[in-house]
Motif scaffolding. Structure first.
Motif, PDB file in Angstrom:
ATOM      1  N   VAL A 113       4.312  -3.714   2.338  1.00 58.88           N
ATOM      2  CA  VAL A 113       4.195  -4.460   1.072  1.00 58.88           C
ATOM      3  C   VAL A 113       3.853  -3.818  -0.224  1.00 58.88           C
ATOM      4  N   ILE A 114       3.356  -2.342   0.047  1.00 63.50           N
ATOM      5  CA  ILE A 114       3.153  -1.604  -1.136  1.00 63.50           C
ATOM      6  C   ILE A 114       4.724  -1.045  -1.697  1.00 63.50           C
ATOM      7  N   PHE A 115       5.639  -0.937  -0.826  1.00 67.83           N
ATOM      8  CA  PHE A 115       7.034  -0.428  -0.915  1.00 67.83           C
ATOM      9  C   PHE A 115       7.869  -1.743  -1.612  1.00 67.83           C
ATOM     10  N   LEU A 116       7.500  -2.982  -1.031  1.00 67.38           N
ATOM     11  CA  LEU A 116       8.264  -3.994  -1.600  1.00 67.38           C
ATOM     12  C   LEU A 116       8.464  -4.067  -3.107  1.00 67.38           C
ATOM     13  N   PRO A 117       7.678  -4.136  -3.890  1.00 67.00           N
ATOM     14  CA  PRO A 117       7.909  -4.090  -5.280  1.00 67.00           C
ATOM     15  C   PRO A 117       8.896  -3.155  -6.004  1.00 67.00           C
ATOM     16  N   ALA A 118       8.774  -1.697  -5.157  1.00 66.87           N
ATOM     17  CA  ALA A 118       9.717  -0.591  -5.367  1.00 66.87           C
ATOM     18  C   ALA A 118      11.215  -0.879  -5.227  1.00 66.87           C
ATOM     19  N   VAL A 119      11.105  -1.580  -3.967  1.00 65.84           N
ATOM     20  CA  VAL A 119      12.696  -1.864  -3.573  1.00 65.84           C
ATOM     21  C   VAL A 119      13.382  -2.862  -4.801  1.00 65.84           C
ATOM     22  N   LEU A 120      12.561  -4.230  -4.948  1.00 64.84           N
ATOM     23  CA  LEU A 120      12.922  -5.154  -5.785  1.00 64.84           C
ATOM     24  C   LEU A 120      13.262  -4.592  -6.930  1.00 64.84           C
TER      25      LEU A 120
END
Length: 400
Positions: free
Chosen positions: A308-315
């Motif tokens: 969850v915490i890495f998802l926005p970084a990927v997007l």
């Protein structure tokens, strides 16, 4: 040694192994990670030129999220496509995530771990590693008096205004001053990374990033579910972090402490451990997920919060990359990036003092051990893993 030919591709497995090595040995936080990446992928493997790498670092410093992890994911995407992105993230992140989950399970069972001397020793060695990395990046990115002055100004300004707003103001000012005052030739290398991301895909990723940021709080408010509150808080923390991984601490504190998921003492214990293990500081989320009560906890909760915490970084990374490639050759943008890089050196210099130094150095013995560790790293060029082991043992011995 690999060629600089941009058409050269690696298998996802080779990308995973390359980043796994770094995930097991990259101590010291984001600035140290970026130095290790440069040594591995620019100098040793020659996946890209120094100029292309500096441009990519500058882009990721401007984006919200963990800059070093985003640089790694972009390199994996460049070398092995979408599987390479996942392989780079997994290789660099999973070793520290597993260690953080194990630490969470240990803290839950043995509270004495939090006060142990070896953990203090690991915090001391983080100071030396970060200092080494700041020195190396300053020599590379602050190559004239103006940029040295910009770095010192940024360090002072960040110390006076120690907030996300202050850091963003410094970055914006540095970029504007760089565009006005610096004379930088536009990129001319013929071997930039080529990212297999269309503008349509980038637009979809940016849209999803914004929608999740807007809709998750609505879901948490409407359902009043502890799980929804936790997911929303962790996603928001990953989406709004600017200026380095340390900024994630107050955001995660809001998400998990105020909701009663994890106590302040346990959060600070995890934060200290995250600085002492290799890999990204964002794996603190894995620790918190493993510590949390409720439907998610233990190993499942740890890996869920990590995703969850890495998802926005990927997007946000995937969303920006296709547009970045068409802009990186502009002369005015290159000058702005050079200014931003100088400003970031100053921000990281300020972070070296607070919170890295202030949280680890408490007496003259700590200072002495830090200087010895720095000498081993810079003068003797001792492998970081060996220095970590030696200083960890020293911390244990001083606590006896």
């Amino acid at each position: 040694m690999s060629s600089l030919d941009p058409t050269t591709r690696e298998s996802a497995w080779h990308v995973f192994l390359a980043f796994l090595r770094l995930g097991l040995t990259s101590f010291g936080g984001p600035i140290a990670h970026l130095s290790y990446f440069r040594l591995e992928f620019v100098e040793r493997r020659r996946w890209l030129t120094d100029r292309s790498y500096s441009d990519l670092v500058a882009l990721c410093q401007l984006l919200p999220g963990p800059a070093s992890s985003q640089v790694g994911m972009a390199l994996g995407l460049c070398r092995a496509g979408w599987p390479g992105l996942l392989a780079a993230w997994a290789g660099f992140t999973l070793p520290s995530a597993v260690l953080m989950i194990l630490f969470a399970l240990g803290v839950a069972r043995y509270q004495g771990i939090v006060e142990s001397g070896w953990l203090h020793g690991l915090k001391i060695v983080a100071v030396a590693v970060v200092a080494q990395a700041v020195w190396g990046m300053a020599r590379s990115l602050c190559t004239d008096r103006l940029r040295v002055g910009m770095a010192f100004f940024s360090a002072v300004a960040t110390s006076v205004l120690p907030s996300v707003v202050g850091q963003m103001a410094v970055i914006i000012f540095s970029g504007l001053l760089g565009r006005w005052a610096l004379k930088i030739e536009p990129a001319s290398d013929q071997s930039p990374c080529s990212y297999p991301v269309s503008r349509r895909t980038g637009t979809v990723a940016l849209t999803l990033f914004v929608l999740l940021l807007a809709l998750l709080p609505m879901w948490a408010a409407a359902s009043n579910s502890p799980l929804a509150v936790l997911l929303e808080g962790v996603y928001r923390a990953g989406a709004l972090v600017f200026g380095g991984g340390h900024v994630v601490l107050p955001l995660l504190q809001t998400a998990v402490v105020q909701s009663g998921t994890v106590s302040t003492a346990d959060l600070l214990a995890g934060y200290s451990a995250a600085q002492a293990v290799p890999g990204p500081l964002f794996t603190l989320a894995a620790y918190l997920g493993a510590m949390a009560d409720g439907p998610l906890g233990g190993w499942v909760g740890g890996f869920a919060m990590l995703a969850v915490i890495f998802l926005p970084a990927v997007l946000i990374l995937v969303g920006v990359l296709p547009f970045w490639e068409s802009l990186r050759y502009r002369k005015d943008l290159q000058a702005s990036i050079a200014g931003v890089n100088a400003g970031v050196v100053g921000i990281l210099l300020a972070a070296l003092y607070d919170p890295v130094w202030t949280s680890a150095i408490h007496n003259r013995w700590d200072v002495a051990v830090t200087l010895v560790a720095f000498g081993l790293l810079v003068v003797v060029r001792t492998p970081p893993v060996l220095v970590v082991l030696l200083v960890g043992m020293a911390g244990w011995a001083m606590a006896r």
